[in-house]
Design a protein around this motif. Structure first.
Motif, PDB file in Angstrom:
ATOM      1  N   SER A  74      24.308 -14.795  17.795  1.00  0.00           N
ATOM      2  CA  SER A  74      23.569 -14.962  16.542  1.00  0.00           C
ATOM      3  C   SER A  74      22.077 -15.103  16.792  1.00  0.00           C
ATOM      4  CB  SER A  74      24.078 -16.189  15.785  1.00  0.00           C
ATOM      5  OG  SER A  74      25.419 -16.027  15.433  1.00  0.00           O
ATOM      6  N   CYS A 130      20.819 -11.705  17.651  1.00  0.00           N
ATOM      7  CA  CYS A 130      20.787 -10.848  16.448  1.00  0.00           C
ATOM      8  C   CYS A 130      19.594 -11.192  15.562  1.00  0.00           C
ATOM      9  CB  CYS A 130      22.093 -10.976  15.667  1.00  0.00           C
ATOM     10  SG  CYS A 130      23.486 -10.178  16.460  1.00  0.00           S
ATOM     11  N   GLY A 131      19.261 -12.473  15.460  1.00  0.00           N
ATOM     12  CA  GLY A 131      18.090 -12.880  14.686  1.00  0.00           C
ATOM     13  C   GLY A 131      16.802 -12.325  15.268  1.00  0.00           C
ATOM     14  N   THR A 132      16.696 -12.339  16.576  1.00  0.00           N
ATOM     15  CA  THR A 132      15.513 -11.785  17.235  1.00  0.00           C
ATOM     16  C   THR A 132      15.430 -10.286  17.011  1.00  0.00           C
ATOM     17  OG1 THR A 132      15.588 -13.512  18.914  1.00  0.00           O
ATOM     18  CG2 THR A 132      14.345 -11.526  19.461  1.00  0.00           C
ATOM     19  N   ILE A 133      16.549  -9.596  17.176  1.00  0.00           N
ATOM     20  CA  ILE A 133      16.567  -8.142  16.964  1.00  0.00           C
ATOM     21  C   ILE A 133      16.202  -7.814  15.516  1.00  0.00           C
ATOM     22  CG2 ILE A 133      18.079  -6.116  16.874  1.00  0.00           C
ATOM     23  CD1 ILE A 133      19.560  -7.421  19.313  1.00  0.00           C
ATOM     24  N   ALA A 134      16.760  -8.552  14.576  1.00  0.00           N
ATOM     25  CA  ALA A 134      16.453  -8.316  13.161  1.00  0.00           C
ATOM     26  C   ALA A 134      14.962  -8.516  12.888  1.00  0.00           C
ATOM     27  CB  ALA A 134      17.290  -9.234  12.275  1.00  0.00           C
ATOM     28  N   ALA A 135      14.369  -9.522  13.496  1.00  0.00           N
ATOM     29  CA  ALA A 135      12.936  -9.758  13.304  1.00  0.00           C
ATOM     30  C   ALA A 135      12.116  -8.588  13.830  1.00  0.00           C
ATOM     31  CB  ALA A 135      12.519 -11.054  13.994  1.00  0.00           C
ATOM     32  N   TYR A 136      12.499  -8.064  14.998  1.00  0.00           N
ATOM     33  CA  TYR A 136      11.772  -6.925  15.557  1.00  0.00           C
ATOM     34  C   TYR A 136      11.937  -5.672  14.704  1.00  0.00           C
ATOM     35  CZ  TYR A 136      10.723  -9.366  19.944  1.00  0.00           C
ATOM     36  OH  TYR A 136      10.244 -10.231  20.881  1.00  0.00           O
ATOM     37  N   VAL A 137      13.077  -5.519  14.075  1.00  0.00           N
ATOM     38  CA  VAL A 137      13.324  -4.335  13.244  1.00  0.00           C
ATOM     39  C   VAL A 137      12.652  -4.474  11.876  1.00  0.00           C
ATOM     40  CG1 VAL A 137      15.135  -3.040  12.041  1.00  0.00           C
ATOM     41  CG2 VAL A 137      15.460  -3.706  14.425  1.00  0.00           C
ATOM     42  N   LEU A 138      12.730  -5.658  11.281  1.00  0.00           N
ATOM     43  CA  LEU A 138      12.249  -5.852   9.914  1.00  0.00           C
ATOM     44  C   LEU A 138      10.757  -6.173   9.808  1.00  0.00           C
ATOM     45  CD1 LEU A 138      15.255  -7.892   8.497  1.00  0.00           C
ATOM     46  CD2 LEU A 138      14.759  -5.462   8.171  1.00  0.00           C
TER      47      LEU A 138
END
Length: 86
Positions: free
Chosen positions: A64, A67-75
């Protein structure tokens, strides 16, 4: 820890608009608050998670966080492009 972490997170935009030293100080305070998270989670796991399920608990927690870090980089880039950066 969570209160300090959350307060520093909320103060980050104001600190960033103020000065670089204020931003760095706010981020340091955030790190202090965040440092309390893992020991607290270990205590919660020891108390509430069955021993045979703790590996699953830590695996899900770690995934989790990633995933939060990846989401931040994508969004973040599209949001910055649309809204601008202070």
């Amino acid at each position: 820890g969570l209160v300090v972490w959350s307060a520093a997170t909320c103060a980050t935009p104001l600190a960033a608009a103020s000065s670089v030293p204020a931003l760095l100080a706010t981020r340091a305070v955030m790190g202090v608050g965040e440092a309390a998270a893992v020991p607290t989670l270990q205590a919660v796991a020891a108390r509430f998670v069955q021993p045979e399920r703790r590996s699953l608990f830590w695996g899900c927690l770690t995934a989790s966080l990633s995933c939060g870090t990846i989401a931040a980089y994508v969004l973040a880039p599209p949001l910055i492009a649309e809204q601008g950066w202070p």
